[in-house]
Motif scaffolding. Structure first.
Motif, mmCIF file in Angstrom:
data_model
loop_
_atom_site.group_PDB
_atom_site.id
_atom_site.type_symbol
_atom_site.label_atom_id
_atom_site.label_comp_id
_atom_site.label_asym_id
_atom_site.label_seq_id
_atom_site.Cartn_x
_atom_site.Cartn_y
_atom_site.Cartn_z
ATOM 1 N N UNK A 130 0.828 -1.207 0.000
ATOM 2 C CA UNK A 130 0.000 0.000 0.000
ATOM 3 C C UNK A 130 0.861 1.256 0.000
ATOM 4 N N UNK A 131 2.085 1.128 0.507
ATOM 5 C CA UNK A 131 2.999 2.284 0.498
ATOM 6 C C UNK A 131 3.494 2.593 -0.921
ATOM 7 N N UNK A 132 3.127 1.727 -1.882
ATOM 8 C CA UNK A 132 3.405 1.997 -3.294
ATOM 9 C C UNK A 132 2.117 2.336 -4.053
ATOM 10 N N UNK A 133 1.011 2.442 -3.327
ATOM 11 C CA UNK A 133 -0.260 2.759 -3.973
ATOM 12 C C UNK A 133 -0.919 1.566 -4.632
ATOM 13 N N UNK A 134 -0.656 0.353 -4.128
ATOM 14 C CA UNK A 134 -1.182 -0.869 -4.746
ATOM 15 C C UNK A 134 -2.631 -1.109 -4.333
ATOM 16 N N UNK A 135 -3.565 -0.447 -5.039
ATOM 17 C CA UNK A 135 -4.981 -0.622 -4.750
ATOM 18 C C UNK A 135 -5.774 -0.368 -6.025
ATOM 19 N N UNK A 136 -7.022 -0.778 -6.014
ATOM 20 C CA UNK A 136 -7.857 -0.559 -7.190
ATOM 21 C C UNK A 136 -9.296 -0.956 -6.926
ATOM 22 N N UNK A 137 -10.184 -0.566 -7.856
ATOM 23 C CA UNK A 137 -11.605 -0.868 -7.746
ATOM 24 C C UNK A 137 -11.933 -2.107 -8.567
ATOM 25 N N UNK A 138 -12.680 -3.025 -7.989
ATOM 26 C CA UNK A 138 -13.120 -4.201 -8.730
ATOM 27 C C UNK A 138 -14.348 -3.859 -9.564
ATOM 28 N N UNK A 139 -14.354 -4.337 -10.796
ATOM 29 C CA UNK A 139 -15.520 -4.133 -11.654
ATOM 30 C C UNK A 139 -16.317 -5.427 -11.847
ATOM 31 N N UNK A 140 -15.855 -6.503 -11.209
ATOM 32 C CA UNK A 140 -16.521 -7.798 -11.349
ATOM 33 C C UNK A 140 -16.638 -8.478 -9.988
ATOM 34 N N UNK A 141 -17.429 -9.526 -9.961
ATOM 35 C CA UNK A 141 -17.475 -10.383 -8.776
ATOM 36 C C UNK A 141 -16.405 -11.452 -8.919
ATOM 37 N N UNK A 142 -15.674 -11.703 -7.843
ATOM 38 C CA UNK A 142 -14.604 -12.703 -7.915
ATOM 39 C C UNK A 142 -14.000 -12.957 -6.547
ATOM 40 N N UNK A 143 -12.766 -13.446 -6.553
ATOM 41 C CA UNK A 143 -12.070 -13.738 -5.306
ATOM 42 C C UNK A 143 -10.659 -13.168 -5.369
ATOM 43 N N UNK A 144 -10.074 -12.903 -4.207
ATOM 44 C CA UNK A 144 -8.684 -12.472 -4.108
ATOM 45 C C UNK A 144 -8.016 -13.236 -2.980
ATOM 46 N N UNK A 145 -6.703 -13.208 -2.982
ATOM 47 C CA UNK A 145 -5.910 -13.847 -1.946
ATOM 48 C C UNK A 145 -6.221 -13.234 -0.580
ATOM 49 N N UNK A 146 -6.118 -14.029 0.478
ATOM 50 C CA UNK A 146 -6.319 -13.471 1.826
ATOM 51 C C UNK A 146 -5.251 -12.453 2.206
ATOM 52 N N UNK A 147 -4.193 -12.343 1.411
ATOM 53 C CA UNK A 147 -3.166 -11.336 1.677
ATOM 54 C C UNK A 147 -3.670 -9.926 1.376
ATOM 55 N N UNK A 148 -4.801 -9.826 0.665
ATOM 56 C CA UNK A 148 -5.360 -8.527 0.313
ATOM 57 C C UNK A 148 -6.452 -8.126 1.300
ATOM 58 N N UNK A 149 -6.705 -6.832 1.352
ATOM 59 C CA UNK A 149 -7.801 -6.304 2.166
ATOM 60 C C UNK A 149 -8.888 -5.795 1.229
ATOM 61 N N UNK A 150 -10.134 -6.163 1.512
ATOM 62 C CA UNK A 150 -11.272 -5.761 0.690
ATOM 63 C C UNK A 150 -12.110 -4.753 1.466
ATOM 64 N N UNK A 151 -12.382 -3.598 0.855
ATOM 65 C CA UNK A 151 -13.159 -2.539 1.485
ATOM 66 C C UNK A 151 -14.416 -2.308 0.660
#
Length: 346
Positions: free
Chosen positions: A20-41
């Motif tokens: 996140x200190x590199x700005x690694x984030x984005x908006x999802x446009x679909x339904x899906x899954x991500x690794x538990x290493x990510x945070x979903x807001x």
């Protein structure tokens, strides 16, 4: 088994807690899954997700994310959600303002995306053109020739050592590089990072004694003498000006042959041939004796060499201009974000 993954729905914002200190984030446009290493807001209904996606990449916020991340080194920093959720930042009171900012930046991103595709298409065109303008492996006639040379016959197979002289540069250490040095210089690693087939402007300078160095002649072709892989080492650049100091670990080829033509040839259809004669694994070497034995087909007329070189260098100029436009658009976006989002608030 999807039980260990996190569900993501349209308009959710996902961020990488380790980056996140590199700005690694984005908006999802679909339904899906991500690794538990990510945070979903999931933003509340009054918030516009694309506004926040851009806001999270704003320099001021990235600096805050760095401060709130925990870890010994940047490789282990992690922005856990409790720390993330405690960060205070100014927010527009009206959703319409969020929407307007997001639309402005996303529209600019569309323009940047189109320009990036244009640059990539030009690079692909150049790659295909190089394959056509030079003979393929085992052949002596290119598939594409300019009209005036179509009846000129096959290219003549020669060894590199027969048509020119190969020498070595002399070492220029990192400590010898001076931003305001009097003498332009080229170190071998820069062939991988800074230069294409033609070098007109040099990025490094030195105050080292010219009498202890090897200086370029116009039309010299420089080829790395060492590299990380056999494919990477098969690169070359033509130095179009004289008097440039050429560092150690550089093979220098000088001949009456058009230097730009040869540089494009080496980076194109001769790449595989050079990789075959390079030696080593973890560190790859390309010796003068190996280069001298390298076989290549040479056009019977110097004008054909010149025409091919001019064609490709002209295309490189177009690619350079379009790449500059892309960089300008990216800088415009960066400056616009600085203006659209507030500066640091204590």
């Amino acid at each position: 088994d999807l039980s260990n993954y996190k569900n993501v729905y349209p308009n959710d914002i996902v961020y990488n807690s380790m980056r996140m200190w590199q700005g690694a984030s984005g908006v999802s446009q679909w339904q899906g899954i991500v690794s538990p290493a990510y945070t979903v807001i999931t933003p509340i209904s009054t918030q516009k997700p694309f506004f926040w996606a851009y806001y999270f990449k704003h320099t001021e916020n990235i600096e805050k994310f760095s401060r709130y991340s925990q870890g010994v080194t940047s490789d282990t920093w992690s922005l856990k959600f409790p720390a993330f959720s405690s960060i205070k930042i100014p927010v527009p009171t009206k959703a319409d303002e969020q929407q307007k900012i997001a639309h402005c930046l996303s529209s600019l991103d569309e323009v940047i995306g189109l320009q990036a595709k244009k640059v990539q298409a030009l690079k692909q065109h150049k790659k295909g053109l190089m394959q056509q303008l030079f003979p393929a492996e085992g052949e002596t006639t290119p598939r594409l020739r300019f009209p005036e040379f179509r009846e000129a016959g096959a290219w003549e197979v020669r060894r590199l050592g027969e048509i020119g002289k190969i020498s070595k540069g002399k070492g220029i250490s990192k400590s010898d590089i001076k931003p305001n040095g009097a003498l332009p210089c080229i170190r071998y690693g820069e062939l991988y990072t800074h230069y294409g087939e033609v070098i007109r402007d040099v990025v490094s300078f030195t105050d080292a004694n010219p009498g202890n160095l090897v200086l370029s002649e116009e039309n010299d072709v420089i080829i790395p003498a060492s590299g990380e892989t056999k494919e990477d080492i098969a690169t070359a650049s033509c130095v179009s000006v004289k008097g440039v100091a050429l560092g150690g670990d550089l093979n220098i080829f000088y001949s009456p042959m058009n230097g730009m033509f040869l540089a494009y040839y080496i980076r194109g259809n001769l790449k595989f041939e050079i990789s075959k004669v390079a030696q080593g694994n973890s560190v790859v070497h390309l010796y003068t004796t190996q280069l001298e034995k390298l076989k290549l087909a040479v056009p019977p007329y110097p004008k054909e060499q010149q025409k091919i070189a001019h064609c490709l260098s002209s295309l490189d100029e177009v690619i350079g201009l379009e790449s500059d436009k892309l960089d300008a658009l990216k800088n415009l976006k960066k400056g616009l974000m600085q203006q659209l989002f507030p500066q640091e608030v204590a």
